[in-house]
Design a protein around this motif. Structure first.
Motif, mmCIF file in Angstrom:
data_model
loop_
_atom_site.group_PDB
_atom_site.id
_atom_site.type_symbol
_atom_site.label_atom_id
_atom_site.label_comp_id
_atom_site.label_asym_id
_atom_site.label_seq_id
_atom_site.Cartn_x
_atom_site.Cartn_y
_atom_site.Cartn_z
ATOM 1 N N UNK A 89 0.825 -1.202 0.000
ATOM 2 C CA UNK A 89 0.000 0.000 0.000
ATOM 3 C C UNK A 89 0.864 1.259 0.000
ATOM 4 N N UNK A 90 0.358 2.300 -0.644
ATOM 5 C CA UNK A 90 1.038 3.592 -0.648
ATOM 6 C C UNK A 90 0.048 4.693 -0.292
ATOM 7 N N UNK A 91 0.608 5.816 0.158
ATOM 8 C CA UNK A 91 -0.143 7.050 0.306
ATOM 9 C C UNK A 91 0.446 8.051 -0.684
ATOM 10 N N UNK A 92 -0.411 8.745 -1.408
ATOM 11 C CA UNK A 92 0.032 9.739 -2.376
ATOM 12 C C UNK A 92 -0.660 11.055 -2.074
ATOM 13 N N UNK A 93 0.055 12.145 -2.292
ATOM 14 C CA UNK A 93 -0.513 13.473 -2.114
ATOM 15 C C UNK A 93 -0.202 14.327 -3.320
ATOM 16 N N UNK A 94 -1.156 15.147 -3.729
ATOM 17 C CA UNK A 94 -0.957 15.965 -4.915
ATOM 18 C C UNK A 94 -1.406 17.398 -4.670
ATOM 19 N N UNK A 114 4.554 -0.195 -15.908
ATOM 20 C CA UNK A 114 5.816 -0.727 -16.437
ATOM 21 C C UNK A 114 6.383 0.137 -17.554
ATOM 22 N N UNK A 115 5.621 1.039 -18.086
ATOM 23 C CA UNK A 115 6.106 1.918 -19.153
ATOM 24 C C UNK A 115 5.366 3.233 -19.062
ATOM 25 N N UNK A 116 5.908 4.254 -19.722
ATOM 26 C CA UNK A 116 5.302 5.575 -19.695
ATOM 27 C C UNK A 116 3.940 5.596 -20.363
ATOM 28 N N UNK A 117 3.127 6.538 -19.944
ATOM 29 C CA UNK A 117 1.774 6.640 -20.478
ATOM 30 C C UNK A 117 1.514 8.076 -20.934
ATOM 31 N N UNK A 118 2.173 8.488 -22.023
ATOM 32 C CA UNK A 118 1.876 9.797 -22.600
ATOM 33 C C UNK A 118 2.530 10.933 -21.853
ATOM 34 N N UNK A 119 1.745 11.863 -21.336
ATOM 35 C CA UNK A 119 2.263 13.055 -20.723
ATOM 36 C C UNK A 119 3.102 12.747 -19.489
ATOM 37 N N UNK A 120 4.016 13.685 -19.210
ATOM 38 C CA UNK A 120 4.889 13.519 -18.058
ATOM 39 C C UNK A 120 4.086 13.555 -16.766
ATOM 40 N N UNK A 121 4.554 12.824 -15.786
ATOM 41 C CA UNK A 121 3.964 12.836 -14.456
ATOM 42 C C UNK A 121 4.735 13.859 -13.638
ATOM 43 N N UNK A 122 4.101 14.946 -13.261
ATOM 44 C CA UNK A 122 4.779 16.044 -12.571
ATOM 45 C C UNK A 122 4.884 15.759 -11.076
ATOM 46 N N UNK A 123 6.055 16.061 -10.518
ATOM 47 C CA UNK A 123 6.253 15.930 -9.078
ATOM 48 C C UNK A 123 6.759 17.256 -8.528
ATOM 49 N N UNK A 144 -2.885 8.515 -10.559
ATOM 50 C CA UNK A 144 -1.478 8.859 -10.328
ATOM 51 C C UNK A 144 -0.717 7.694 -9.730
ATOM 52 N N UNK A 145 -1.332 6.973 -8.791
ATOM 53 C CA UNK A 145 -0.671 5.815 -8.198
ATOM 54 C C UNK A 145 -0.445 4.727 -9.247
ATOM 55 N N UNK A 146 -1.445 4.482 -10.076
ATOM 56 C CA UNK A 146 -1.306 3.466 -11.128
ATOM 57 C C UNK A 146 -0.190 3.834 -12.096
ATOM 58 N N UNK A 147 -0.107 5.108 -12.479
ATOM 59 C CA UNK A 147 0.941 5.538 -13.415
ATOM 60 C C UNK A 147 2.317 5.427 -12.793
ATOM 61 N N UNK A 148 2.425 5.703 -11.493
ATOM 62 C CA UNK A 148 3.722 5.636 -10.823
ATOM 63 C C UNK A 148 4.293 4.224 -10.853
ATOM 64 N N UNK A 149 3.421 3.222 -10.852
ATOM 65 C CA UNK A 149 3.876 1.834 -10.818
ATOM 66 C C UNK A 149 3.677 1.119 -12.155
#
Length: 292
Positions: free
Chosen positions: A129-134, A189-198, A182-187
């Motif tokens: 499990x993870x916790x994510x904040x945006x 296996x490959x990139x999904x289009x636009x950049x994930x901003x942190x 966001x959690x699904x994209x972070x894990x």
């Protein structure tokens, strides 16, 4: 969500299987022996392991016994360079996911998030499990939660308190559904289009370390010394270690890819077994892609 929860529950089983194969590698354990150790039928383990890691337990054992794999996990960088030349990491950008980093302003750091709204949520991943904040500017928090196959109220409360401690004056609103993508994209296996901003909050030195980590490819490991050299501070291994300890963005800022100078896996703030599992999964996928 049910599928992700099932994968989350499988984490402990697959991690124990990885650990058993790694520890018993000199004895070349059979699939039946590994399955018996984790309490599954060999058919069930074969299917679960292959889905989660990307290769079969036998293929993973073969990978561990090769000189290339030993060199990879122990950080013999001349061999890694040869592996890269052979195409094991693939051309182009070194990170599976496109990650765009934005530093918090000095004012935001001083104010500890005053006036900032942080939406946070929990979700299962293949590694727990993870916790994510945006925030409106990007993901500001992604950490593993010390939970088993389900997340209870105490686990969630402890994780939320840590997030609040990092941004003391920010207003927190929980919305698990809003963070699911966001959690699904972070894990992924490959990139999904636009950049994930942190959104990163730290000193200039810490930011340099974290940004250098983004360029460490999946399946690659670096030592503290090499990471220090990459940011032009070759004698700052201790400071690099401190920066890694302050990382609040798990996986996307891949501090799990940093090992000790002597080649040992080393510690990890979210558990050594989880670090080994992350490295094993990434390295196995790298070998699979290179040798279809």
């Amino acid at each position: 969500m049910n599928e992700l929860a099932a994968r989350c529950r499988a984490y402990d089983t697959v991690a124990r299987a990885i650990r058993f194969v790694r520890e018993r590698r000199p004895c070349q354990p059979t699939l039946q022996e590994v399955a018996a150790h984790v309490g599954l039928s060999h058919f069930h383990l074969q299917r679960l392991f292959s889905v989660w890691v990307g290769i079969s337990p036998k293929r993973f054992l073969q990978y561990l016994t090769t000189e290339h794999a030993r060199s990879l996990l122990r950080g013999e960088y001349d061999v890694l360079a040869a592996a890269h030349a052979a195409g094991l990491s693939g051309p182009g950008r070194l990170h599976d996911l496109m990650v765009a980093c934005d530093a918090a302003t000095p004012g935001e750091v001083r104010s500890l998030g005053a006036g900032l709204l942080i939406t946070y949520g929990f979700g299962p991943t293949p590694f727990g499990w993870v916790i994510a904040g945006t925030t409106p500017r990007g993901l500001c928090h992604l950490q593993f939660v010390n939970a088993s196959d389900h997340l209870d109220a105490d686990d969630a409360s402890d994780a939320a308190r840590q997030l609040q401690a990092d941004w003391q004056h920010a207003r927190l609103v929980r919305d698990d559904a809003a963070l699911a993508t966001s959690i699904a994209r972070a894990f992924a296996r490959s990139g999904q289009g636009q950049a994930l901003h942190v959104l990163l909050k730290g000193t200039n030195f810490q930011l340099k370390v974290w940004q250098a980590l983004i360029n460490v490819a999946p399946g690659e490991v670096v030592s503290y010394g090499e990471l220090a050299a990459r940011i032009d501070h070759p004698r700052a291994q201790r400071a690099v270690g401190s920066a890694l300890a302050r990382n609040r963005i798990a996986v996307l800022i891949p501090c799990h890819r940093v090992i000790r100078e002597n080649g040992e896996i080393g510690s990890y703030r979210w558990g050594g077994d989880r670090k080994q599992a992350l490295l094993a999964a990434e390295a196995a996928r790298t070998v699979t892609h290179a040798c279809p």
